[in-house]
Design an enzyme around this catalytic site. Structure first.
Site, short mmCIF file in Angstrom:
data_model
loop_
_atom_site.label_atom_id
_atom_site.label_comp_id
_atom_site.label_asym_id
_atom_site.label_seq_id
_atom_site.Cartn_x
_atom_site.Cartn_y
_atom_site.Cartn_z
N LYS A 199 0.84 -1.19 0.00
CA LYS A 199 0.00 0.00 0.00
C LYS A 199 0.88 1.24 0.00
O LYS A 199 1.85 1.33 0.74
CB LYS A 199 -0.92 0.01 1.22
CG LYS A 199 -1.87 1.21 1.26
CD LYS A 199 -2.93 1.07 2.33
CE LYS A 199 -2.34 1.21 3.72
NZ LYS A 199 -3.38 1.18 4.76
N ARG A 258 -10.42 -1.12 7.52
CA ARG A 258 -9.56 -2.09 8.21
C ARG A 258 -9.05 -1.54 9.53
O ARG A 258 -8.84 -2.28 10.49
CB ARG A 258 -8.45 -2.61 7.32
CG ARG A 258 -7.33 -1.62 6.93
CD ARG A 258 -6.29 -1.50 8.01
NE ARG A 258 -4.99 -1.14 7.53
CZ ARG A 258 -4.15 -0.36 8.18
NH1 ARG A 258 -4.49 0.21 9.33
NH2 ARG A 258 -2.95 -0.12 7.69
N GLN A 297 -11.80 8.75 10.41
CA GLN A 297 -11.74 7.41 10.98
C GLN A 297 -12.86 7.14 11.98
O GLN A 297 -13.24 5.98 12.20
CB GLN A 297 -10.39 7.20 11.67
CG GLN A 297 -10.19 5.86 12.36
CD GLN A 297 -10.47 4.65 11.49
OE1 GLN A 297 -10.92 3.61 11.98
NE2 GLN A 297 -10.23 4.74 10.19
N GLY A 354 -5.19 6.86 16.83
CA GLY A 354 -4.89 8.11 16.15
C GLY A 354 -3.41 8.41 16.02
O GLY A 354 -2.93 8.77 14.94
N SER A 405 -2.96 0.56 18.40
CA SER A 405 -2.83 0.17 17.00
C SER A 405 -2.11 1.27 16.24
O SER A 405 -2.51 2.43 16.29
CB SER A 405 -4.21 -0.07 16.39
OG SER A 405 -4.12 -0.26 14.99
#
Length: 329
Positions: free
Chosen positions: A69, A113, A141, A226, A300
């Site tokens: 990506k 995702r 998001q 974030g 994440s």
């Protein structure tokens, strides 16, 4: 022949529940060592307050996907240029031959995702009886994080939204209430919402903590998606100290997640404080939540294995549905 998939094509074949399952499988295979995942490169475009990321990966198992990506992150795009904050393209290859299978618009896939990763975390780390969600952020998001939480915890009855401007938060809350049929409002006092929240999601571009970790009630689950720079963080050291900390990938978080890098550098936690990776929990190698009163924090930074697993799903469904345009190269 390879195919080209527009944003509309991707939207036509991808839904959040299936994305959550695909991302869960990607995390599981990561835990089992059935992936190739180099650290992504993040090249700043300083004069324009943006960055360019390259994220390659191979995912084995039943996914058997290979791809890369290319994505740009420009947080001020919506306000300055009426463009998405996240834009990019994804190329999927046949892992057996290296032949190009598809190129697709990656902004929507990335948003879904990323939300799906939060959904996997909620599945394994949030209490089953949660009723309240506090969402920091009302940008690109935020809807996907909300949708993923509602997929995994449909008992949510109240959503609070906090953003940089109250008017923006109120408009977002109204839109989400209409879209998902759940009560969504802007809290009068942020501290009260933090103290009452069963789940907290941070999906902002903030560089400093958004709330005081002393406000957290026992049993709360926090998802942080974030911040992705080693000097930026959405949660403070107290939050991290109080929580069972689960990373999407420890190596990536130690390189990019200021939420963990800052307290580690300050000696406020040791690396052993990181309980483990979400894939270990999905694979059954470690338990997730074991106590209704424990505080859990999923950090994440986003992994290319998520992209590959979801892209594989998208391309397979697009071919079955006859969606997309054939490319001649």
């Amino acid at each position: 022949m390879p195919i080209w998939l527009t944003r509309e094509d991707v939207q036509a074949v991808l839904n959040m529940p299936d994305a959550i399952n695909a991302v869960a499988e990607a995390f599981r295979l990561l835990s089992l060592g059935q992936v190739e995942l180099p650290l992504r490169t993040n090249m700043p475009v300083t004069p324009h307050q943006g960055s360019l990321l390259t994220m390659p990966a191979y995912v084995g198992g039943d996914v058997d996907g290979l791809g890369v990506k290319l994505i740009t992150l420009y947080a001020e795009n919506p306000q300055r240029h009426n463009l998405p904050a996240i834009q990019g393209s994804f190329a999927l290859f046949d892992p057996r031959t290296g032949a190009l299978e598809a190129v697709m618009e990656a902004g929507y896939m990335t948003a879904v995702r990323t939300g799906a990763a939060g959904g996997v975390a909620v599945r394994h780390l949030a209490r089953p009886d949660v009723e309240t969600l506090l969402l920091f952020g009302a940008g690109a998001q935020a809807p996907y994080q909300l949708e993923a939480v509602l997929c995994e915890r449909p008992g949510i009855r109240q959503v609070w939204v906090v953003s940089r401007t109250r008017a923006h938060a109120e408009a977002f809350a109204r839109a989400m209430q209409e879209r998902f049929g759940v009560a969504a409002t802007v809290p009068a006092i942020v501290e009260e919402a933090v103290r009452a929240a069963d789940i907290i999601v941070t999906a902002t571009s903030a560089h400093e903590p958004l709330f005081d970790g002393r406000w957290l009630q026992p049993g709360v689950h926090i998802t942080g998606v974030g911040s992705h720079l080693p000097h930026a963080r959405e949660v403070d050291s107290v939050t991290v100290q109080r929580a069972k900390v689960v990373a999407d990938q420890t190596q990536a978080c130690l390189a990019e997640a200021g939420d963990l890098v800052v307290p580690l550098a300050a000696g406020e936690i040791e690396q052993e404080h990181i309980y483990g990776e979400l894939g270990e929990i999905v694979a059954g190698r470690k338990p997730g939540r074991v106590d209704p009163a424990e505080i859990t924090f999923f950090k994440s930074v986003g992994l290319a294995v998520q992209d590959v697993a979801v892209a594989r799903l998208i391309v397979d469904r697009a071919r079955d549905a006859g969606v997309g345009q054939t490319l001649t190269i």
